[in-house]
Design an enzyme around this catalytic site. Sequence first.
Site, PDB file in Angstrom:
ATOM      1  N   ALA A  10       0.838  -1.202   0.000  1.00 34.37           N
ATOM      2  CA  ALA A  10       0.000   0.000   0.000  1.00 34.37           C
ATOM      3  C   ALA A  10       0.871   1.249   0.000  1.00 34.37           C
ATOM      4  O   ALA A  10       0.686   2.164   0.792  1.00 34.37           O
ATOM      5  CB  ALA A  10      -0.921  -0.001   1.213  1.00 34.37           C
ATOM      6  N   TYR A  12       3.526   4.096  -2.443  1.00 35.56           N
ATOM      7  CA  TYR A  12       3.361   5.190  -3.403  1.00 35.56           C
ATOM      8  C   TYR A  12       2.801   4.706  -4.739  1.00 35.56           C
ATOM      9  O   TYR A  12       2.211   5.486  -5.481  1.00 35.56           O
ATOM     10  CB  TYR A  12       4.692   5.917  -3.618  1.00 35.56           C
ATOM     11  N   VAL A  90       5.054  -4.366  -3.997  1.00 38.85           N
ATOM     12  CA  VAL A  90       5.931  -4.150  -2.837  1.00 38.85           C
ATOM     13  C   VAL A  90       7.233  -3.489  -3.294  1.00 38.85           C
ATOM     14  O   VAL A  90       7.516  -3.401  -4.491  1.00 38.85           O
ATOM     15  CB  VAL A  90       6.225  -5.478  -2.093  1.00 38.85           C
ATOM     16  N   GLU A 165       5.722  10.528  -9.105  1.00 38.93           N
ATOM     17  CA  GLU A 165       5.147  11.100  -7.894  1.00 38.93           C
ATOM     18  C   GLU A 165       4.919  12.604  -8.103  1.00 38.93           C
ATOM     19  O   GLU A 165       5.635  13.251  -8.852  1.00 38.93           O
ATOM     20  CB  GLU A 165       6.065  10.821  -6.708  1.00 38.93           C
ATOM     21  N   CYS A 276      13.301   5.668  -7.457  1.00 36.12           N
ATOM     22  CA  CYS A 276      13.383   4.807  -8.642  1.00 36.12           C
ATOM     23  C   CYS A 276      14.658   4.947  -9.459  1.00 36.12           C
ATOM     24  O   CYS A 276      15.294   3.945  -9.778  1.00 36.12           O
ATOM     25  CB  CYS A 276      12.187   5.076  -9.545  1.00 36.12           C
ATOM     26  N   PHE A 338      12.067  15.028  -2.603  1.00 37.19           N
ATOM     27  CA  PHE A 338      12.930  14.864  -3.788  1.00 37.19           C
ATOM     28  C   PHE A 338      12.399  15.614  -4.995  1.00 37.19           C
ATOM     29  O   PHE A 338      13.107  15.819  -5.966  1.00 37.19           O
ATOM     30  CB  PHE A 338      13.158  13.384  -4.107  1.00 37.19           C
TER      31      PHE A 338
HETATM   32  P1  NAD Z   1       6.722   1.702  -0.985  1.00 35.83           P
HETATM   33  O1  NAD Z   1       7.871   1.366  -0.135  1.00 35.83           O
HETATM   34  O2  NAD Z   1       6.063   3.040  -0.882  1.00 35.83           O
HETATM   35  O3  NAD Z   1       5.551   0.619  -0.750  1.00 35.83           O
HETATM   36  C1  NAD Z   1       5.765  -0.756  -0.686  1.00 35.83           C
HETATM   37  C2  NAD Z   1       4.880  -1.334   0.426  1.00 35.83           C
HETATM   38  O4  NAD Z   1       4.948  -2.759   0.365  1.00 35.83           O
HETATM   39  C3  NAD Z   1       5.315  -0.955   1.838  1.00 35.83           C
HETATM   40  O5  NAD Z   1       4.253  -0.272   2.486  1.00 35.83           O
HETATM   41  C4  NAD Z   1       5.646  -2.303   2.507  1.00 35.83           C
HETATM   42  O6  NAD Z   1       5.258  -2.351   3.870  1.00 35.83           O
HETATM   43  C5  NAD Z   1       4.812  -3.275   1.684  1.00 35.83           C
HETATM   44  N1  NAD Z   1       5.292  -4.656   1.738  1.00 35.83           N
HETATM   45  C6  NAD Z   1       6.547  -5.131   1.557  1.00 35.83           C
HETATM   46  N2  NAD Z   1       6.565  -6.472   1.639  1.00 35.83           N
HETATM   47  C7  NAD Z   1       5.302  -6.874   1.871  1.00 35.83           C
HETATM   48  C8  NAD Z   1       4.681  -8.144   2.041  1.00 35.83           C
HETATM   49  N3  NAD Z   1       5.399  -9.283   1.950  1.00 35.83           N
HETATM   50  N4  NAD Z   1       3.359  -8.186   2.284  1.00 35.83           N
HETATM   51  C9  NAD Z   1       2.637  -7.044   2.363  1.00 35.83           C
HETATM   52  N5  NAD Z   1       3.158  -5.813   2.197  1.00 35.83           N
HETATM   53  C10 NAD Z   1       4.480  -5.725   1.957  1.00 35.83           C
HETATM   54  O7  NAD Z   1       7.193   1.437  -2.496  1.00 35.83           O
HETATM   55  P2  NAD Z   1       6.633   2.110  -3.838  1.00 35.83           P
HETATM   56  O8  NAD Z   1       7.269   3.425  -4.032  1.00 35.83           O
HETATM   57  O9  NAD Z   1       5.153   2.001  -3.848  1.00 35.83           O
HETATM   58  O10 NAD Z   1       7.241   1.131  -4.925  1.00 35.83           O
HETATM   59  C11 NAD Z   1       6.748  -0.171  -5.109  1.00 35.83           C
HETATM   60  C12 NAD Z   1       7.313  -0.718  -6.405  1.00 35.83           C
HETATM   61  O11 NAD Z   1       6.863   0.073  -7.508  1.00 35.83           O
HETATM   62  C13 NAD Z   1       8.830  -0.722  -6.489  1.00 35.83           C
HETATM   63  O12 NAD Z   1       9.256  -1.863  -7.201  1.00 35.83           O
HETATM   64  C14 NAD Z   1       9.137   0.517  -7.305  1.00 35.83           C
HETATM   65  O13 NAD Z   1      10.343   0.405  -8.021  1.00 35.83           O
HETATM   66  C15 NAD Z   1       7.975   0.558  -8.262  1.00 35.83           C
HETATM   67  N6  NAD Z   1       7.645   1.891  -8.772  1.00 35.83           N
HETATM   68  C16 NAD Z   1       7.663   2.980  -7.947  1.00 35.83           C
HETATM   69  C17 NAD Z   1       7.314   4.238  -8.435  1.00 35.83           C
HETATM   70  C18 NAD Z   1       7.344   5.448  -7.555  1.00 35.83           C
HETATM   71  O14 NAD Z   1       7.265   6.548  -8.083  1.00 35.83           O
HETATM   72  N7  NAD Z   1       7.434   5.311  -6.246  1.00 35.83           N
HETATM   73  C19 NAD Z   1       6.896   4.376  -9.755  1.00 35.83           C
HETATM   74  C20 NAD Z   1       6.863   3.238 -10.566  1.00 35.83           C
HETATM   75  C21 NAD Z   1       7.244   2.007 -10.059  1.00 35.83           C
HETATM   76  C1  UDX Z   2      10.221   8.435 -12.069  1.00 34.53           C
HETATM   77  C2  UDX Z   2       9.694   8.304 -13.508  1.00 34.53           C
HETATM   78  O1  UDX Z   2       9.511   9.605 -14.079  1.00 34.53           O
HETATM   79  C3  UDX Z   2       8.393   7.555 -13.534  1.00 34.53           C
HETATM   80  O2  UDX Z   2       7.949   7.381 -14.866  1.00 34.53           O
HETATM   81  C4  UDX Z   2       8.630   6.202 -12.881  1.00 34.53           C
HETATM   82  O3  UDX Z   2       7.442   5.465 -12.880  1.00 34.53           O
HETATM   83  C5  UDX Z   2       9.152   6.369 -11.469  1.00 34.53           C
HETATM   84  O4  UDX Z   2      10.341   7.155 -11.494  1.00 34.53           O
HETATM   85  P1  UDX Z   2       9.629   9.990  -9.999  1.00 34.53           P
HETATM   86  O5  UDX Z   2      10.891   9.474  -9.426  1.00 34.53           O
HETATM   87  O6  UDX Z   2       8.388   9.945  -9.183  1.00 34.53           O
HETATM   88  O7  UDX Z   2       9.270   9.216 -11.351  1.00 34.53           O
HETATM   89  O8  UDX Z   2       9.852  11.524 -10.423  1.00 34.53           O
HETATM   90  P2  UDX Z   2      10.459  12.256 -11.706  1.00 34.53           P
HETATM   91  O9  UDX Z   2       9.517  13.297 -12.122  1.00 34.53           O
HETATM   92  O10 UDX Z   2      10.911  11.314 -12.754  1.00 34.53           O
HETATM   93  O11 UDX Z   2      11.732  12.983 -11.091  1.00 34.53           O
HETATM   94  C6  UDX Z   2      12.871  12.263 -10.639  1.00 34.53           C
HETATM   95  C7  UDX Z   2      13.955  13.233 -10.181  1.00 34.53           C
HETATM   96  O12 UDX Z   2      14.528  13.916 -11.282  1.00 34.53           O
HETATM   97  C8  UDX Z   2      13.431  14.296  -9.221  1.00 34.53           C
HETATM   98  O13 UDX Z   2      14.361  14.514  -8.191  1.00 34.53           O
HETATM   99  C9  UDX Z   2      13.323  15.513 -10.117  1.00 34.53           C
HETATM  100  O14 UDX Z   2      13.402  16.713  -9.410  1.00 34.53           O
HETATM  101  C10 UDX Z   2      14.520  15.308 -11.042  1.00 34.53           C
HETATM  102  N1  UDX Z   2      14.382  16.004 -12.332  1.00 34.53           N
HETATM  103  C11 UDX Z   2      13.381  15.669 -13.193  1.00 34.53           C
HETATM  104  C12 UDX Z   2      15.286  17.008 -12.673  1.00 34.53           C
HETATM  105  O15 UDX Z   2      16.191  17.320 -11.913  1.00 34.53           O
HETATM  106  N2  UDX Z   2      15.156  17.627 -13.892  1.00 34.53           N
HETATM  107  C13 UDX Z   2      14.179  17.307 -14.775  1.00 34.53           C
HETATM  108  O16 UDX Z   2      14.136  17.906 -15.854  1.00 34.53           O
HETATM  109  C14 UDX Z   2      13.257  16.304 -14.405  1.00 34.53           C
END
Ligand code: NAD
Ligand code: UDX
Length: 462
Positions: A10, A12, A90, A165, A276, A338
């Site tokens: 649950a 981001y 996760v 994000e 990421c 960030f």
């Molecule tokens: P996060 O840390 O915010 O959330 C992950 C959650 O999973 C945590 O709350 C954790 O407690 C839970 N968890 C872990 N193991 C578990 C289990 N066995 N059972 C139940 N819950 C469990 O992570 P996130 O940012 O949501 O990222 C998740 C995945 O999505 C990662 O692989 C990340 O690379 C990918 N992703 C993230 C973003 C982003 O912008 N944050 C974008 C695209 C893809």
């Molecule tokens: C990134 C990818 O954009 C998204 O598609 C993927 O699913 C997850 O990873 P995120 O990390 O949430 O998303 O933010 P993003 O907007 O990509 O920015 C990443 C970092 O780069 C931030 O610190 C941002 O400030 C920086 N950035 C971005 C710059 O410094 N300059 C830019 O022109 C764009």
Amino acid sequence: MIKNICCIGAGYVGGPTMAVIAQKCPHIKVTVVDLNENRIAAWNDADVENIPIYEPGLSTVVAEARGRNLFFSTDVDKAIDEADMIFISVNTPTKTYGVGKGMAADLKYIELCARQIARVAKNDKIVVEKSTLPVRTASAIKEILEHTGNGVQFQILSNPEFLAEGTAIADLFAPDRVLIGGDTTVEGQKAIQTLVDVYAHWVPKDKILTTNVWSSELSKLTANAFLAQRVSSINSLSELCEKTGADVNEVAKAIGLDSRIGSKFLKASVGFGGSCFQKDILNLVYIAKSYGLHEVADYWEQVIIMNDHQKRRFATNIIKTLYNTVSGKNITFLGWAFKKDTNDTRESAAIYVADDLLSEQAIIRVYDPKVSEDQIQYDLNYLATRSSVQNAQGVQVLQDPYEACKDAHAIAVLTEWDEFKTYDWQRIYDGMLKPAFVFDGRNLLNRSELEAIGFTYYAIGN
Ligand code: NAD
Ligand code: UDX
């Protein structure tokens, strides 16, 4: 047709993604589960503004769907048992131990999920990889699931998430594309179609791309690597601009107007952060190395090296400009997240800049509109470089930006929050020690306005 979706994780990604699926598909029951009880309690908070993730528009979506067909729970087994389709969302952080330490993705949470699904499932299920995973992870998940011996059939799909994000809801409502990878078998194609039908409730069909599993897994890592590479490319030029009198904003505009290059992701900054980019590039580097592709690995690793250099360069410039010592000086950070419009601080450049300044005995004050004091202390302690105890003592977190800037020797802008542009900068100047410096790590503020007030103003690359 899918009636019941479970999402493990649950965070981001899991939270916003499932909230949008639930809102757009009121006939599907969506249950998001997590081991973290506090996080689930916050998702269930009666006041929807207290949900654990700050993301513009998210609380409205949650308010509409929560309790109707969107549920948050810690009962993982029950949600797995009831679901036809299970998303694994996760975290997959960089490994901090053992083989591949500091580079490979840590897949222990993924494997735990697979084992739990294998243990609990009593009927056929589609398992969807939503987390970002190294190419060929699906085969490991498949092996674990197929060795349960209870005759349940699993189909594994890769459906990486491309939301950023700060714009997650807009990205989920109108994605550039949805990518779904699956087996080329008849059953695999059927599973792909089932997931296509879920997205088709709001995403135009021509934006839903289907591929084989490996292409889908690799495309996600690659998309992040390409985006991060653009930021490191422009940041490398920012340093050259400072030496030559060119202005990086002008250069970015000039090259961005070339339709083959495009204008996005060319904003010079103190360095990219977020959970990421670094993790996924390190993972790509590790995969390349493990296939013996050393030139490929070195090529992508340079993106990270450049980013580390950019963060350090920013801190070094502050120290040099403040007459080569910041010991005992007050430096105010505007922003800790960030990027703007998120409360996420993972890998934020602010953490590394603070650490460098703290090791020179600076006193850091922080104001961020959405990040809590606990989180800031946690970030510094987690980094645990020189002395986390010292770090904790050297940092004060304030709730008011004008208070935070009072008696400061310098201000450093670390996050591009819109509100910083609207401040009364004359009032801030009046409260500061003179000469008053602003180091703008986001090229956010107006140079001529600040210089007219009396500030000495430094931006990235001009
Ligand atoms: P996060 O840390 O915010 O959330 C992950 C959650 O999973 C945590 O709350 C954790 O407690 C839970 N968890 C872990 N193991 C578990 C289990 N066995 N059972 C139940 N819950 C469990 O992570 P996130 O940012 O949501 O990222 C998740 C995945 O999505 C990662 O692989 C990340 O690379 C990918 N992703 C993230 C973003 C982003 O912008 N944050 C974008 C695209 C893809
Ligand atoms: C990134 C990818 O954009 C998204 O598609 C993927 O699913 C997850 O990873 P995120 O990390 O949430 O998303 O933010 P993003 O907007 O990509 O920015 C990443 C970092 O780069 C931030 O610190 C941002 O400030 C920086 N950035 C971005 C710059 O410094 N300059 C830019 O022109 C764009």
